[in-house]
Design a protein around this motif. Structure first.
Motif, PDB file in Angstrom:
ATOM      1  N   THR A  55       0.615  -1.282  -0.045  1.00 26.03           N
ATOM      2  CA  THR A  55      -0.052   0.080  -0.048  1.00 26.03           C
ATOM      3  C   THR A  55       0.937   1.407   0.321  1.00 26.03           C
ATOM      4  OG1 THR A  55      -1.665  -1.308   1.381  1.00 26.03           O
ATOM      5  CG2 THR A  55      -1.871   1.427   1.192  1.00 26.03           C
ATOM      6  N   GLY A  56       1.850   1.158   0.903  1.00 24.73           N
ATOM      7  CA  GLY A  56       2.824   2.406   0.915  1.00 24.73           C
ATOM      8  C   GLY A  56       3.437   2.684  -0.567  1.00 24.73           C
ATOM      9  N   ALA A  57       4.069   1.589  -1.083  1.00 25.41           N
ATOM     10  CA  ALA A  57       4.743   1.385  -2.377  1.00 25.41           C
ATOM     11  C   ALA A  57       3.670   2.160  -3.540  1.00 25.41           C
ATOM     12  CB  ALA A  57       5.089   0.132  -3.015  1.00 25.41           C
ATOM     13  N   VAL A 111      14.113   0.974   3.788  1.00 23.85           N
ATOM     14  CA  VAL A 111      12.674   1.192   2.953  1.00 23.85           C
ATOM     15  C   VAL A 111      12.956   2.634   2.469  1.00 23.85           C
ATOM     16  CG1 VAL A 111      10.417   1.616   3.142  1.00 23.85           C
ATOM     17  CG2 VAL A 111      11.315  -0.238   4.515  1.00 23.85           C
ATOM     18  N   GLY A 112      13.733   3.666   3.081  1.00 23.85           N
ATOM     19  CA  GLY A 112      13.826   5.130   2.794  1.00 23.85           C
ATOM     20  C   GLY A 112      14.853   5.018   1.469  1.00 23.85           C
ATOM     21  N   ARG A 113      15.631   3.930   1.220  1.00 21.65           N
ATOM     22  CA  ARG A 113      16.584   3.884   0.000  1.00 21.65           C
ATOM     23  C   ARG A 113      15.662   3.583  -1.036  1.00 21.65           C
ATOM     24  NH1 ARG A 113      20.381   0.988   3.274  1.00 21.65           N
ATOM     25  NH2 ARG A 113      21.982   2.041   3.904  1.00 21.65           N
ATOM     26  N   GLY A 114      14.612   2.618  -0.917  1.00 21.94           N
ATOM     27  CA  GLY A 114      13.646   2.156  -1.926  1.00 21.94           C
ATOM     28  C   GLY A 114      12.795   3.308  -2.272  1.00 21.94           C
ATOM     29  N   ILE A 115      12.311   4.034  -1.138  1.00 20.13           N
ATOM     30  CA  ILE A 115      11.740   5.280  -1.753  1.00 20.13           C
ATOM     31  C   ILE A 115      12.464   6.334  -2.460  1.00 20.13           C
ATOM     32  CG2 ILE A 115      10.297   7.314  -0.880  1.00 20.13           C
ATOM     33  CD1 ILE A 115       9.296   5.287   1.577  1.00 20.13           C
ATOM     34  N   ALA A 116      13.706   6.569  -2.053  1.00 23.11           N
ATOM     35  CA  ALA A 116      14.361   7.315  -2.578  1.00 23.11           C
ATOM     36  C   ALA A 116      14.639   6.996  -4.243  1.00 23.11           C
ATOM     37  CB  ALA A 116      15.734   7.850  -2.035  1.00 23.11           C
TER      38      ALA A 116
END
Length: 476
Positions: A217-219, A238-243
């Protein structure tokens, strides 16, 4: 002498929990489009508290569309009008403070004393503070005509569920943005109760939308093309993935990630005061704090005296029912987090550190870990390098201020630090040398809505709180 306390439980009746909850989209609660749901548990007992709708891509799309429809009217309101809604929300949080505190402790596992005395008052304070900014944005230092970005997609963690919501939503609304927020999978209940508060405050539909679910959901929210701003608090991984997901897009991004803070105690520090700060720095909220003082650096000449006092203090900590007003350390938030804490603590023992915990009886049900102290820790040990996110303290020693700086900065993180000394010049010099976004002096874990918070390196970038927190939601 250890005093015994009679149980003083807060009543669960103060926060009734429904058997199921839907998604909050466009001012209404609704089931997920696919009909999926998940269960949220009490960490203290492992009982099922409620069943919560699991948002999929279609639900996220509907929430973003609702936020987009609401944006022109909301951003077009005079700042003083937006402020009225934020003031109203703040007052409702105060009026429902007992209910929110009980619900937070039920769903999260943190002691009611912390929910009641720290979390909920700070939630209200953030909405009051940013309500005050809503009609003063031209004077905030971001130009004469700062404009809202649009739709903010916000993903928050499980350690301070309602407080992290306030950190995200209050500045977004004050600056004229609309919001789609995803709470953590293990702690969705106070965010859904906040949705009720939004309706009670007559907030226009679509201004705040709340979609519950897991990482998928967040993704979907982070990657949605209709989102203009992404704000995330959580793990560095997770922050790296979001960046990576946001890179190359027009989306504005702030990340508040992990930490491995050094709490530095010099030989002139008042021992009893320092011990209280150390305990608060690492055992507050079971150590589920990104800025926790999980590395204790003690000047060699006072290490023995300070550790003896610290062990005496740790022996008085009360572990148990989060709803008992006498409890100091509550339950670990989830089975997965407990497994990680155990794994890292076992690694500390295997690598040669000396482990100590005070005698304590842990409940037989739920997720529990005793307050734990490691001495003889080397800088290469995993417990000195990796974020444990639990009630585990690693102790290292130093001889000179320069050595303290070198050891404190020997980390890929850079979120916070603490300094304990009677010398103001030493404190100011050291604060300038430490690579940390927040440096506390002779205190720890002190938060205020007027003060910016954030880190460097693998602790993320951007600031939340204070005047600086407005800039993250403005097109300047």
């Amino acid at each position: 002498m250890k005093f015994e306390y009679a149980p003083a439980p807060e009543s669960r009746a103060a926060a009734p929990v429904a058997s199921s909850y839907g998604l909050f989209i466009d001012g209404e609660f609704r089931p997920s489009a696919a009909g999926k749901a998940f269960k949220t548990l009490s960490p203290a007992t492992e009982e099922v508290l409620s069943e919560v709708a699991h948002a999929g891509a279609d639900d996220v799309d509907a929430a973003v569309a609702a936020a987009r429809r609401a944006f022109p009217r909301w951003s077009g309101l005079p700042g003083a009008e937006r402020a009225k809604y934020l003031f109203r929300i703040a007052r409702l949080v105060q009026e429902r403070a007992r209910e929110l505190a009980v619900l937070e402790s039920l769903d999260n596992g943190k002691p009611i004393r912390e929910s009641r005395d720290v979390d909920i008052p700070l939630v209200a304070a953030h909405f009051f503070y940013y309500a005050g900014w809503a009609d003063k944005l031209p004077h905030a230092g971001f130009g004469q005509n700062p404009r809202a970005l649009g739709v903010a997609g916000q993903v928050i963690p499980w350690n301070f569920p309602l407080l992290m919501l306030a950190w995200k939503i209050a500045p977004a609304l004050a600056t004229g943005n609309t919001v789609v927020l995803k709470p953590a999978e293990t702690t969705p209940l106070t965010a859904l109760r906040f949705a009720e508060i939004c309706r009670q405050a007559a907030l226009p539909p679509g201004v705040v939308n709340i979609v519950t679910g897991d990482g998928s959901t967040g993704a979907a929210l982070v990657e949605h093309p209709g989102v203009d701003k992404v704000a995330f608090t959580g793990s560095t991984a997770v922050g790296r993935g979001i960046a990576r997901a946001v890179a190359g897009t027009r989306k504005k991004l702030t990340l508040e990630l992990g930490g491995k803070a050094a709490n530095i105690v010099f030989d002139d520090a008042p021992v009893d005061q320092a011990v209280e700060g150390i305990v608060n720095g690492i055992f507050f909220n079971q150590g589920h704090v990104c800025c926790a003082g999980s590395r204790l650096l003690v000047q060699e000449s006072v290490a023995e005296e300070l550790l003896a006092a610290l062990k005496r203090r740790m022996a008085t900590l009360r572990i148990g029912d989060p709803l008992d007003k006498n409890t100091d350390i509550g339950a670990i938030n989830s089975a997965a987090q407990l497994a990680r804490i155990r794994d890292l603590a076992d690694a500390g023992t295997a690598e040669g550190a000396r482990r100590w915990s005070p005698p304590c009886d842990l409940p037989t049900e739920g997720y529990w870990f005793p307050p734990t102290l490691f001495t003889e820790v080397g800088q290469s040990h995993r417990i000195a390098r990796e974020e444990i996110f639990g009630p585990v303290l690693s102790v290292l020693t130093f001889r000179t201020p320069e050595e303290a700086v070198a050891k404190a900065n020997n980390t890929p993180y850079g979120l916070s630090a603490g300094i304990w000394t009677e010398k103001g010049s030493r404190m100011l010099w050291l604060a300038g040398q430490l690579r940390a976004g927040v440096v506390w002096s002779n205190t720890f874990n002190k938060f205020d809505p007027t003060s910016p918070f954030g880190g460097y390196q693998e602790s993320g970038y951007g600031r939340e709180g204070g005047r600086h927190g407005l800039g993250a939601y403005l097109d300047v």
